[in-house]
Design a protein around this motif. Structure first.
Motif, mmCIF file in Angstrom:
data_model
loop_
_atom_site.group_PDB
_atom_site.id
_atom_site.type_symbol
_atom_site.label_atom_id
_atom_site.label_comp_id
_atom_site.label_asym_id
_atom_site.label_seq_id
_atom_site.Cartn_x
_atom_site.Cartn_y
_atom_site.Cartn_z
ATOM 1 N N ASN A 9 7.840 0.794 -5.777
ATOM 2 C CA ASN A 9 7.877 -0.321 -6.725
ATOM 3 C C ASN A 9 7.009 -0.103 -7.970
ATOM 4 N N ASN A 10 6.424 1.078 -8.082
ATOM 5 C CA ASN A 10 5.599 1.447 -9.236
ATOM 6 C C ASN A 10 4.326 0.608 -9.361
ATOM 7 N N GLN A 11 3.970 -0.127 -8.317
ATOM 8 C CA GLN A 11 2.731 -0.899 -8.344
ATOM 9 C C GLN A 11 1.551 0.064 -8.276
ATOM 10 N N GLN A 12 0.495 -0.250 -9.037
ATOM 11 C CA GLN A 12 -0.644 0.644 -9.134
ATOM 12 C C GLN A 12 -1.722 0.314 -8.107
ATOM 13 N N TYR A 13 -2.289 1.375 -7.527
ATOM 14 C CA TYR A 13 -3.370 1.236 -6.554
ATOM 15 C C TYR A 13 -4.531 2.121 -6.976
ATOM 16 N N VAL A 14 -5.739 1.706 -6.596
ATOM 17 C CA VAL A 14 -6.938 2.453 -6.964
ATOM 18 C C VAL A 14 -7.671 2.914 -5.716
ATOM 19 N N SER A 15 -8.241 4.088 -5.804
ATOM 20 C CA SER A 15 -8.865 4.692 -4.630
ATOM 21 C C SER A 15 -10.232 4.112 -4.293
ATOM 22 N N TRP A 16 -10.890 3.500 -5.267
ATOM 23 C CA TRP A 16 -12.264 3.065 -5.036
ATOM 24 C C TRP A 16 -12.393 1.672 -4.435
ATOM 25 N N LEU A 25 -3.850 4.285 3.020
ATOM 26 C CA LEU A 25 -3.791 5.219 4.151
ATOM 27 C C LEU A 25 -2.447 5.149 4.870
ATOM 28 N N LYS A 26 -1.894 3.949 5.030
ATOM 29 C CA LYS A 26 -0.588 3.798 5.678
ATOM 30 C C LYS A 26 0.540 4.394 4.842
ATOM 31 N N ASN A 27 0.362 4.392 3.531
ATOM 32 C CA ASN A 27 1.411 4.858 2.618
ATOM 33 C C ASN A 27 0.999 6.113 1.857
ATOM 34 N N ARG A 28 0.084 6.867 2.406
ATOM 35 C CA ARG A 28 -0.547 7.983 1.692
ATOM 36 C C ARG A 28 0.430 9.004 1.117
ATOM 37 N N VAL A 43 -6.713 11.648 -1.082
ATOM 38 C CA VAL A 43 -7.763 12.424 -0.433
ATOM 39 C C VAL A 43 -8.776 11.434 0.128
ATOM 40 N N ASN A 44 -8.798 11.338 1.458
ATOM 41 C CA ASN A 44 -9.680 10.390 2.141
ATOM 42 C C ASN A 44 -10.816 11.166 2.801
ATOM 43 N N SER A 45 -11.660 11.725 1.996
ATOM 44 C CA SER A 45 -12.725 12.583 2.479
ATOM 45 C C SER A 45 -14.001 11.798 2.725
ATOM 46 N N LYS A 46 -14.744 12.216 3.713
ATOM 47 C CA LYS A 46 -16.060 11.619 3.943
ATOM 48 C C LYS A 46 -17.106 12.304 3.071
ATOM 49 N N GLU A 63 -5.603 16.352 -16.206
ATOM 50 C CA GLU A 63 -6.360 17.537 -15.830
ATOM 51 C C GLU A 63 -6.980 17.347 -14.449
ATOM 52 N N PRO A 64 -7.086 18.432 -13.691
ATOM 53 C CA PRO A 64 -7.794 18.321 -12.409
ATOM 54 C C PRO A 64 -9.238 17.902 -12.675
ATOM 55 N N GLU A 65 -9.764 17.037 -11.818
ATOM 56 C CA GLU A 65 -11.113 16.527 -12.016
ATOM 57 C C GLU A 65 -12.065 17.101 -10.977
ATOM 58 N N THR A 66 -13.236 17.489 -11.431
ATOM 59 C CA THR A 66 -14.253 17.951 -10.490
ATOM 60 C C THR A 66 -14.862 16.741 -9.789
ATOM 61 N N GLN A 67 -15.544 17.016 -8.710
ATOM 62 C CA GLN A 67 -16.205 15.939 -7.979
ATOM 63 C C GLN A 67 -17.287 15.285 -8.842
ATOM 64 N N HIS A 68 -17.972 16.076 -9.659
ATOM 65 C CA HIS A 68 -18.973 15.509 -10.574
ATOM 66 C C HIS A 68 -18.325 14.526 -11.539
#
Length: 160
Positions: A9-16, A25-28, A43-46, A63-68
């Protein structure tokens, strides 16, 4: 990237946002990049900040983003109490990390090396669209002698 669209449905979700985590997580496997519409994974990393990324290297302008970089962006999001509508906004000519529409301010978090030409070109794009740009450089860049780039940034704003 910290935002992705649900492919159905093109609805936007945010990871934070914790409240969206269970749904994500159910729709990853059902998310796409808001920029190029190609599939992305969550990416559901600890050890790392939760985020979305392309499955394979793509020709997406994102662009790919670094963890920093993600850490810096998330720090600003939390401190400024931003909504998802203010993060990674596609302005057609640019996609700033943060965009404050009501004040026409783009915030660019810069964690990797950037050439003087790229810096000036990106700044000029914002300026020609009547948008102020605030560059935030990661301290590791300051150690790598980018004083010339900082001097240019300082001069662009007439020493302010």
């Amino acid at each position: 990237m910290l935002k992705a669209n649900l492919s159905q449905n093109n609805q936007q979700y945010v990871s934070w946002q914790e409240k969206e985590k269970i749904f994500i997580l159910k729709n990853r496997n059902n998310f796409v990049c808001p920029n190029c519409s190609k599939k992305v994974s969550f990416v559901n990393s600890k050890l790392k900040i939760k985020h979305f990324r392309h499955y394979v290297k793509s020709n997406c302008e994102t662009e790919p983003e670094t963890q920093h970089h993600i850490n810096m962006k998330l720090f600003l999001i939390n401190k400024l109490q931003l909504s998802k509508e203010q993060v990674e906004v596609n302005l057609k000519f640019a996609r700033p990390d943060i965009y404050l529409k009501n004040r026409k301010i783009a915030i660019e978090v810069q964690n990797s090396k950037i050439t003087k030409e790229e810096f000036l070109m990106r700044t000029e794009r914002y300026t020609s669209n009547n948008i102020h740009v605030l560059w935030i450089f990661h301290y590791s860049l300051l150690k790598k002698n980018i004083s010339a780039l900082l001097k240019i940034a300082h001069e662009l704003y007439f020493g302010r």
